[in-house]
Scaffold this motif. Structure first.
Motif, PDB file in Angstrom:
ATOM      1  N   ALA A 196       0.899  -1.144   0.267  1.00  0.00           N
ATOM      2  CA  ALA A 196       0.319  -0.051  -0.249  1.00  0.00           C
ATOM      3  C   ALA A 196       0.903   0.931   0.161  1.00  0.00           C
ATOM      4  CB  ALA A 196      -0.805  -0.019   1.054  1.00  0.00           C
ATOM      5  N   LEU A 197       0.364   2.148  -0.793  1.00  0.00           N
ATOM      6  CA  LEU A 197       0.897   3.669  -0.733  1.00  0.00           C
ATOM      7  C   LEU A 197       0.592   4.631   0.638  1.00  0.00           C
ATOM      8  CD1 LEU A 197       1.205   3.719  -3.951  1.00  0.00           C
ATOM      9  CD2 LEU A 197       2.671   3.328  -2.391  1.00  0.00           C
ATOM     10  N   PRO A 198       0.963   5.080   1.259  1.00  0.00           N
ATOM     11  CA  PRO A 198       0.677   6.953   2.073  1.00  0.00           C
ATOM     12  C   PRO A 198      -0.060   7.395   1.479  1.00  0.00           C
ATOM     13  CG  PRO A 198       3.194   6.595   1.241  1.00  0.00           C
ATOM     14  CD  PRO A 198       2.336   5.681   0.322  1.00  0.00           C
ATOM     15  N   PRO A 199      -0.521   7.820   1.922  1.00  0.00           N
ATOM     16  CA  PRO A 199      -1.845   8.766   1.740  1.00  0.00           C
ATOM     17  C   PRO A 199      -1.299  10.259   0.766  1.00  0.00           C
ATOM     18  CG  PRO A 199      -2.178   8.488   3.989  1.00  0.00           C
ATOM     19  CD  PRO A 199      -0.749   7.771   3.809  1.00  0.00           C
ATOM     20  N   THR A 200      -1.496  11.238  -0.254  1.00  0.00           N
ATOM     21  CA  THR A 200      -0.893  12.384  -0.617  1.00  0.00           C
ATOM     22  C   THR A 200      -1.386  13.326  -0.224  1.00  0.00           C
ATOM     23  OG1 THR A 200      -2.922  11.715  -2.553  1.00  0.00           O
ATOM     24  CG2 THR A 200      -0.448  11.150  -2.840  1.00  0.00           C
TER      25      THR A 200
END
Length: 363
Positions: free
Chosen positions: A28-32
């Motif tokens: 999963a990618l972190p929030p932008t």
């Protein structure tokens, strides 16, 4: 018609394929960065102008909003961590604050690493007074709104910011409307590293105050953040909070609430470092170059600008200033609600570990 039997092997095969897909899925990618609101990228100004001064041995920088240039703006004093004598390691945060519409003063309170800690606060105050004189004289194009003043500092700078807010009358600097001390320290420990603490009970009533620490900060911990919260006795409990940021390794890159979390390096060729104290900047810049060579985005750098900034320190300070200056977005700064404590979501929908409100249990 004969009944077709499903091979018993098929469910096991499907399960195995699904498990393999899960195990090999991209993390999963972190929030932008949000587009609007505290911490967001909805800026009022497209650029920042930097002014650099060196007067009688005291060096300071002033940042003003540009494109368009404002006639007047609130004043933010940003006090750096020990040894971070150039603004580049905080430049992304500085530019975020200024592009939202504030003037920012960055006083260098150390001539070098041997400057006595007892000189930090007087040096910072002298630079702030000089910078305000430059602004009031109209030399920088934007006049400061001295009735709208906020102080923010990291590490030793958290203690300096608190000292400026507590002793504003004696030091001849603007009365604080807002104060945020981020991972402040140290006022104890080895004598040569102790930063004297001003009487925190002198922080005036009506100031909105946040003391913030990180759960993986092994440098200063939460002791001084707790002191600032507890000893600022004139500040009403509803006007202040003690907060703890939490690391989260659910996805990649990880979000780290360590002592470097508030740094936000950006190197602008328009503004080269002013002297040999840039050794720390050179070290960080080389580290970023090496990571990029290895094909890793700068977000993998431990000093990256990421959701720990946008949903943590940047959001909190934006909202604290908006609440103090304009009576807006107070729920993002204070009170323990979802707007204040939420850190956004990973790309798979999992909430990032929330900010913890220690003041809910503090004496």
């Amino acid at each position: 018609m004969p009944r077709v039997r499903t091979p018993r092997l098929l469910p096991a095969l499907v399960t195995g394929l699904l498990l393999t897909r899960i195990l090999h899925a991209d993390p999963a990618l972190p929030p932008t960065q949000p587009l609007q609101g505290p911490g967001g990228s909805g800026y009022s100004h497209a650029d920042v102008r930097q002014w650099h001064f060196n007067a009688d041995g005291n060096e300071y920088w002033v940042f003003t909003p540009a494109r368009p240039q404002a006639e007047s703006a609130p004043l933010v004093v940003f006090t750096h961590g020990w040894s971070v004598m150039q603004p580049d390691l905080y430049r992304a945060w500085i530019e975020h604050i200024v592009r939202r519409g504030a003037i920012l003063i960055y006083p260098r309170y150390q001539a070098n690493l041997k400057t006595p800690a007892a000189d930090f606060l007087p040096n910072a105050a002298d630079s702030v007074r000089r910078a305000i004189g430059d602004l009031l004289a109209g030399r920088l194009g934007v006049k400061p709104e001295l009735g709208h003043a906020a102080y923010v500092g990291h590490s030793a700078g958290g203690l300096i910011a608190s000292g400026l807010a507590a002793s504003w009358q004696r030091l001849g600097v603007p009365k604080p409307n807002a104060l945020m001390a981020v991972e402040p320290g140290r006022s104890s420990g080895s004598r040569w590293r102790q930063v004297p603490m001003e009487p925190l009970s002198d922080i005036p009533a009506g100031t909105l105050l946040l003391a913030v620490c990180g759960n993986e900060d092994g440098v200063v911990g939460c002791d001084d953040a707790r002191r600032i919260y507890q000893e600022s006795t004139q500040v009403a409990p509803r006007d202040k909070d003690l907060l703890l940021l939490h690391s989260d390794r659910h996805g990649s890159p990880s979000l780290l609430a360590n002592h470097a979390a508030p740094t936000a390096p950006r190197f602008d060729p328009r503004y080269p470092p002013s002297d040999s104290s840039s050794w720390l900047l050179n070290r960080v810049q080389e580290r970023v170059r090496q990571r990029l060579k290895q094909g890793q985005p700068s977000a993998h750098n431990a000093l990256a600008t990421d959701a720990m900034d946008w949903y943590g320190t940047w959001k909190l300070f934006d909202a604290l200033c908006d609440a103090a200056f304009y009576g807006q977005d107070r729920d993002y700064a204070l009170g323990g609600g979802a707007a204040q404590l939420s850190m956004g979501r990973w790309s798979d929908g999992t909430p990032v570990k929330a900010i913890q409100r220690l003041s809910a249990t503090a004496p």
